[in-house]
Design a protein around this motif. Sequence first.
Motif, mmCIF file in Angstrom:
data_model
loop_
_atom_site.group_PDB
_atom_site.id
_atom_site.type_symbol
_atom_site.label_atom_id
_atom_site.label_comp_id
_atom_site.label_asym_id
_atom_site.label_seq_id
_atom_site.Cartn_x
_atom_site.Cartn_y
_atom_site.Cartn_z
ATOM 1 N N HIS A 25 -4.931 -1.875 -5.157
ATOM 2 C CA HIS A 25 -5.557 -0.560 -4.304
ATOM 3 C C HIS A 25 -6.626 0.398 -4.993
ATOM 4 C CE1 HIS A 25 -2.026 -2.145 -2.010
ATOM 5 N NE2 HIS A 25 -2.838 -1.954 -0.838
ATOM 6 N N ASP B 281 -2.227 -8.272 -5.269
ATOM 7 C CA ASP B 281 -2.497 -7.153 -4.439
ATOM 8 C C ASP B 281 -3.365 -5.857 -5.464
ATOM 9 O OD1 ASP B 281 -3.139 -5.679 -2.222
ATOM 10 O OD2 ASP B 281 -1.094 -5.058 -1.967
ATOM 11 N N CYS C 83 0.650 -1.236 -0.064
ATOM 12 C CA CYS C 83 -0.024 0.120 0.140
ATOM 13 C C CYS C 83 0.974 1.333 -0.114
ATOM 14 C CB CYS C 83 -0.861 -0.019 1.173
ATOM 15 S SG CYS C 83 -0.977 -1.639 2.264
ATOM 16 N N HIS D 3 -8.151 -1.974 -0.096
ATOM 17 C CA HIS D 3 -7.045 -2.710 -0.399
ATOM 18 C C HIS D 3 -7.864 -4.110 -0.623
ATOM 19 C CE1 HIS D 3 -4.459 -0.444 2.521
ATOM 20 N NE2 HIS D 3 -5.492 -0.078 3.033
HETATM 21 ZN ZN LIG Z 1 -2.766 -2.633 0.703
#
Ligand SMILES: [Zn+2]
Length: 405
Positions: A148, A146, A97, A274
């Motif tokens: 965001h 991942d 992040c 997230h």
């Molecule tokens: Zn994150």
Amino acid sequence: MIDHRRLGRELGLFTSDPLAGAGLPLWLPAGAAARHAVEEYIRELERQAGHQHVLTPPLGKRELFELSGHLDFFADDMFPPMRLSADDEFVLRPALCPHHALVYRSRGRSRRDLPLRIAELGGMYRAERSGVLGGLARVRAISLNDAHNFCTLDQVGAEVAEILRLIREAHAALGVRPAGYRLSLRGPAERYVGDEADWERAEELLRAALDGVEYTEGVGEAAFYGPKIDIQVVDSAGRESTLSTVQLDFDKPERFDLSYVDSGGARRRPVMVHRSLVGSMERLFGYLIEVHEGTFPAWYAPVQLVVLPIAAGQDSAAEMFAAAAQAAGLRAEVHRNGSLGGRIREAAHARIPYAAVVGPREAAVGQVSLRLRDGRSLAPLPAAEAIALVARVVATRSPELVPPG
Ligand SMILES: [Zn+2]
């Protein structure tokens, strides 16, 4: 279910070495081939769903993780900082992040840019104690699927619903069978950032997104910056862990002073979502090895097609067939050594979905006989048709070995 550590070794998917360090597995060629197929699929799914991929480094300046709050709230799970000089310290990142927040603010953003979905399959590190490490389930170097998603508060509901849809799609393609959904909330004992009103609003939004879904509540399971929806799986020992997650965060946009300009020209704060569709590659494969007992769907099987010439006279026909399969994008190998029965058994033991047998009769007319790993065999087919059949199963990511119809 079978322990993935034993099966992973047996199938040559990964190994570990005390010299490399505990919790730092080495992916062998078969494991890397399967993982690459899954990574490519996930990237394609994300691209189709409007994500933009970035590449960011697995370490950064100490100040970056002070700003993000990780060094305040998460230091126990991190490796100690590395000092190059008195004012130059680096940290192995425990999450992606902070870098993605920097990507967001690398240029001005307007309302029209949102939702902005920044995705990466990136490396991060956790200083897990050596006692809890084993195989792929718990590691110190993590490759996380991942993203965001930066959006307005109004967009959060639709954004979370779309993420849950993508998670279900990825689970279906991979053969993941979730044990349940969990809404992870604050607990009384842990430390959290952010104000009360934001937490309540975030919990409310996640509850609304879960409308119609059966879920449990996990008190004390929230991230330090916000509540989340976790999708749980169970391993062969009956232990539950989180594979997929969606988390709301009002705190990091504040810390990184992220903003966008709305239609009236005012500066506003985005919300940060997230999310991970399938978690880390390590935990995912630890789970997939167990749930499939190594018998992966053909699309991510390390070797998809093994070509078996019956005798030396069919060597060149077998070579040509394997080369054509490889040219069609399939992972194909020729196996020559040993009896035909022995090679067929070995291929099935290695969970290779298809064995193409080439005898003198088949070689003479340009055909192959396909044997499936489940013991079925198909009538001899022209080489091009056999390749097309396998390629169709792979392209559609079918769990079956023979296309329907
Ligand atoms: Zn994150």
